[in-house]
Structure formats: C-alpha cells, structure tokens
Design a protein around this motif. Structure first.
Motif, PDB file in Angstrom:
ATOM      1  N   VAL A   1      36.827  43.852  41.325  1.00  0.00           N
ATOM      2  CA  VAL A   1      37.304  43.450  42.647  1.00  0.00           C
ATOM      3  C   VAL A   1      38.150  42.184  42.515  1.00  0.00           C
ATOM      4  CG1 VAL A   1      36.636  42.761  44.969  1.00  0.00           C
ATOM      5  CG2 VAL A   1      35.269  44.464  43.726  1.00  0.00           C
TER       6      VAL A   1
ATOM      7  N   LEU B   1      39.711  49.278  52.724  1.00  0.00           N
ATOM      8  CA  LEU B   1      38.790  48.794  51.701  1.00  0.00           C
ATOM      9  C   LEU B   1      37.433  49.500  51.746  1.00  0.00           C
ATOM     10  CD1 LEU B   1      37.810  46.885  49.492  1.00  0.00           C
ATOM     11  CD2 LEU B   1      37.393  45.163  51.274  1.00  0.00           C
TER      12      LEU B   1
ATOM     13  N   SER C   1      44.594  49.978  40.712  1.00  0.00           N
ATOM     14  CA  SER C   1      44.303  50.324  42.106  1.00  0.00           C
ATOM     15  C   SER C   1      45.209  51.414  42.653  1.00  0.00           C
ATOM     16  CB  SER C   1      44.420  49.078  42.993  1.00  0.00           C
ATOM     17  OG  SER C   1      43.425  48.139  42.686  1.00  0.00           O
TER      18      SER C   1
ATOM     19  N   ASP D   1      41.063  43.375  54.570  1.00  0.00           N
ATOM     20  CA  ASP D   1      40.259  44.604  54.626  1.00  0.00           C
ATOM     21  C   ASP D   1      41.028  45.807  54.085  1.00  0.00           C
ATOM     22  OD1 ASP D   1      42.119  44.978  56.607  1.00  0.00           O
ATOM     23  OD2 ASP D   1      40.675  45.454  58.195  1.00  0.00           O
ATOM     24  N   ARG D   2      42.075  45.529  53.282  1.00  0.00           N
ATOM     25  CA  ARG D   2      42.887  46.582  52.683  1.00  0.00           C
ATOM     26  C   ARG D   2      42.853  46.476  51.162  1.00  0.00           C
ATOM     27  NH1 ARG D   2      43.806  50.348  56.242  1.00  0.00           N
ATOM     28  NH2 ARG D   2      45.606  51.074  55.025  1.00  0.00           N
ATOM     29  N   ILE D   3      43.154  47.593  50.508  1.00  0.00           N
ATOM     30  CA  ILE D   3      43.383  47.603  49.070  1.00  0.00           C
ATOM     31  C   ILE D   3      44.885  47.702  48.874  1.00  0.00           C
ATOM     32  CG2 ILE D   3      43.063  48.882  46.922  1.00  0.00           C
ATOM     33  CD1 ILE D   3      40.391  49.863  48.040  1.00  0.00           C
TER      34      ILE D   3
ATOM     35  N   ILE E   1      39.894  47.422  42.128  1.00  0.00           N
ATOM     36  CA  ILE E   1      39.978  47.320  43.585  1.00  0.00           C
ATOM     37  C   ILE E   1      40.686  46.009  43.896  1.00  0.00           C
ATOM     38  CG2 ILE E   1      38.699  47.275  45.756  1.00  0.00           C
ATOM     39  CD1 ILE E   1      38.171  49.855  44.297  1.00  0.00           C
ATOM     40  N   GLU E   2      41.983  46.081  44.218  1.00  0.00           N
ATOM     41  CA  GLU E   2      42.753  44.876  44.528  1.00  0.00           C
ATOM     42  C   GLU E   2      42.729  44.661  46.037  1.00  0.00           C
ATOM     43  OE1 GLU E   2      46.180  44.285  41.393  1.00  0.00           O
ATOM     44  OE2 GLU E   2      46.113  46.374  42.056  1.00  0.00           O
ATOM     45  N   VAL E   3      42.093  43.595  46.448  1.00  0.00           N
ATOM     46  CA  VAL E   3      41.738  43.386  47.852  1.00  0.00           C
ATOM     47  C   VAL E   3      42.664  42.379  48.522  1.00  0.00           C
ATOM     48  CG1 VAL E   3      39.906  42.643  49.405  1.00  0.00           C
ATOM     49  CG2 VAL E   3      39.337  43.904  47.328  1.00  0.00           C
ATOM     50  N   ASP E   4      43.115  42.755  49.716  1.00  0.00           N
ATOM     51  CA  ASP E   4      43.895  41.849  50.567  1.00  0.00           C
ATOM     52  C   ASP E   4      43.332  42.006  51.972  1.00  0.00           C
ATOM     53  OD1 ASP E   4      45.706  40.279  51.860  1.00  0.00           O
ATOM     54  OD2 ASP E   4      47.480  41.440  51.312  1.00  0.00           O
TER      55      ASP E   4
ATOM     56  N   ALA F   1      34.425  41.441  49.725  1.00  0.00           N
ATOM     57  CA  ALA F   1      34.418  42.767  49.097  1.00  0.00           C
ATOM     58  C   ALA F   1      33.271  42.905  48.115  1.00  0.00           C
ATOM     59  CB  ALA F   1      35.749  43.030  48.399  1.00  0.00           C
TER      60      ALA F   1
ATOM     61  N   SER G   1      40.831  39.570  44.355  1.00  0.00           N
ATOM     62  CA  SER G   1      41.450  39.065  45.579  1.00  0.00           C
ATOM     63  C   SER G   1      42.911  38.734  45.263  1.00  0.00           C
ATOM     64  CB  SER G   1      40.717  37.818  46.076  1.00  0.00           C
ATOM     65  OG  SER G   1      41.390  37.266  47.187  1.00  0.00           O
TER      66      SER G   1
END
Length: 210
Positions: free
Chosen positions: A139, A122, A79, A108-110, A103-106, A155, A141
């Motif tokens: 993707v 994101l 990412s 609504d952010r990467i 895509i490392e999601v936290d 996501a 989380s």
C-alpha cells in the motif's frame, strides 16, 4: 542528497549491514518506459544474500518471471494490473506467496503511477484483491512518496480489516512513522528517501519495531 552517490549496490550493502532482512528494489526505467534495463543490478543485489522484493510497474507474466529469474524473492504487481481482476487472480494462482499486489492510494482511489494510468475505488478493489487470494499487498500513498511527511494509514486499516497482510510505503521517515504503520496493522514497511539520505537510522528502526 543520496548518501550512496546513486550507487544501488552500495545502498543495498549498507542496508543489509544495518540488519535489513528485505530490500525493495524499484526499476524506474521499467516503471516509466517499459524497458527493463536494470536486471543486472537486481541480480547483483540478490547475490549479496538479500531477500529482494522487485517492483517497477510490473504487470506482465514475462516481467514477473524475469525478476524472479534474476533472484527476486517476491515481485510487486503494479497497480495498473488491477484493471483486470481476472488476470490478477490468475497471477496469484500462478505465483502465490511470491506475488505482492501493489495498491497505489490517492485518497479513496487507487491511482497508478508509471506508464499506465489507473483510477479505481479503493475499498471495493482491495476487497476484490483479498477475495482473489492475494498473499499480501503493498500500500503506497502516492501523494506522500519521497515527501517524508509521515504515512497515510487509512488504507492500511482497511487492509487489516480484510485480513490481508499489508506493506506500507509513502512518507515514512522516522521510527515513530514505523510504529504508526505497525499500529495500523501493517506487516512491514518500505522506506526509501529517509534511509538513502541517512535521515533514518535503519538499525535503530529495525530494533524498535521488530
């Protein structure tokens, strides 16, 4: 506890025996130190006849090339590489289907884990990756990795809306979780702790969602 005593080759064999068609292999040393110390392990797993998807905060062309040379079928681009969308586009043009964009999601952010930090929006970034022609995205989380508390599908829904195939990871522990990510539009899923600890029947899971 890891049912395979920390032996990645034994874990790979067991997953293949259970019917897994792909193995997601993460080089933790590469991800956090930048040193690729496990190329021989990656090669040995590929030699079992597996389709291997290699990962570990991979961002440089030489790291991608090394993983492919060791037998990986696909490589997940870390990412942190998303900070350079021009570089992402060039990597996609060079490697095509063999490249998966991480895509490392936290929320609504990467936010990348590993040795390089990233903080990007994101939706906007995912759209840019799609526009660059990514064959698929992975993707993850980040808050749910190894938690076995169930997936975060938000996501995945965004990715499905953009038309880019997505692989889901983070928190997946049960057959119901796999059904949920499939319903959210995921092409596939990466299961770690639940499979390694024997909490998920891999053969049953594959039979249920295939």
């Amino acid at each position: 506890m890891d049912a395979f005593g920390g032996d990645p080759i034994a874990a790979a064999r067991a997953c293949l025996t259970s019917g897994a068609r792909w193995l997601h292999v993460v080089d933790i040393d590469l991800a956090f130190s930048g040193e690729a110390r496990n190329v021989d392990v990656l090669r040995a797993i590929a030699e079992l006849g597996a389709n291997v998807q290699a990962a570990g905060a991979i961002v440089e062309h030489d790291q991608i090339a090394a993983a492919l040379a060791a037998g990986a079928t696909r490589v997940v681009l870390g990412s942190s590489a998303l900070e350079d969308l021009g570089g992402i586009r060039r990597s996609i043009e060079r490697y095509g289907e063999r490249l998966v964009v991480g895509i490392e999601v936290d929320g609504d952010r990467i936010r990348a884990r590993g040795r390089r930090s990233t903080d990007l929006p994101l939706g906007e970034t995912l759209a840019a990756v799609c526009d660059a022609g990514a064959a698929r995205v992975a993707v993850t989380s980040v808050r749910r990795v190894s938690s076995m508390t169930g997936p975060d599908v938000a996501a995945l829904v965004i990715a499905a809306g953009l038309g880019v195939p997505a692989l889901a990871a983070g928190g997946i522990a049960t057959v119901d979780d796999l059904v949920a990510v499939r319903a959210a539009g995921a092409e596939g899923a990466m299961v770690g702790r639940a499979a390694l600890e024997g909490r998920l029947d891999v053969a049953l899971a594959i039979a249920t969602v295939s």
